[in-house]
Scaffold this active site. Sequence first.
Site, PDB file in Angstrom:
ATOM      1  CB  SER A 129      -0.877   0.019   1.253  1.00 34.21           C
ATOM      2  OG  SER A 129      -1.542   1.252   1.420  1.00 34.21           O
ATOM      3  CE1 TYR A 142      -4.226  -2.062   5.755  1.00 31.88           C
ATOM      4  CE2 TYR A 142      -3.564   0.125   5.009  1.00 31.88           C
ATOM      5  CZ  TYR A 142      -3.931  -1.182   4.730  1.00 31.88           C
ATOM      6  OH  TYR A 142      -3.975  -1.608   3.424  1.00 31.88           O
TER       7      TYR A 142
END
Length: 232
Positions: A129, A142
């Site tokens: 990501s 996260y």
Amino acid sequence: MEIEGSVAVVTGANRGIGLAFSRALLARGAARVYAGVRRPEDLTEPGLEPLLLDVTHHDQVAAAARTASDATIVVNNAGIQAGPPLLEGSMDGARRELEVNYLGTWAVSRAFAPVLAANGGGALVNMLSVASWRPNSRFPSYAASKSAQWSLTNALRIALREQGTLVVGVHVGWVDTDATAEIDVPKTDPAEVAARTMDAIVRDEPEVLVDDTARQVRAALSGPLDLISPTA
């Protein structure tokens, strides 16, 4: 490497990006796609072979590597976003993110590395990501788990080079999935993520920057810290 005729394993394959990966592999001619899921009985997608696989259960990971001993492509896609904001809330979700996003990827990679070696090297793909690089006060744990996963990906790339395994890290900003349904920002279609990743595998490219956000943040890593900090 060639996707046509390959045998692939995709974790978290029941929806979102994982399902898009699975469909793209079949469309590109993969001979078999094992769909790693926690509830195989719920998988209804045509053409996929259900594979019981919770990446946090090491016995299931080991069993999956035995079942899919013909794998030549492994896609570590399973991931969650469950952690608290930066300065409040329970840490339980943060621990769960590390277990799935980081340690789960590590466990699957470790189990399948000898499988890929035995089958000629193949490819190991880790779904990362832009959060691997950019701080995020809304979803700090996260982002931390994705940073750890990126570091792991780089280590795997070095370690598996000798056995001929291509290690691919895939970076993207917001993707249009169930997890982001309530977030009102521009998003990338999961099919686009999968398509660009398939291209990278065929071209033996170690990194995929799917969207403009990923490309901009990647380019800013060598600059001042404020270049990679979000504006909100």
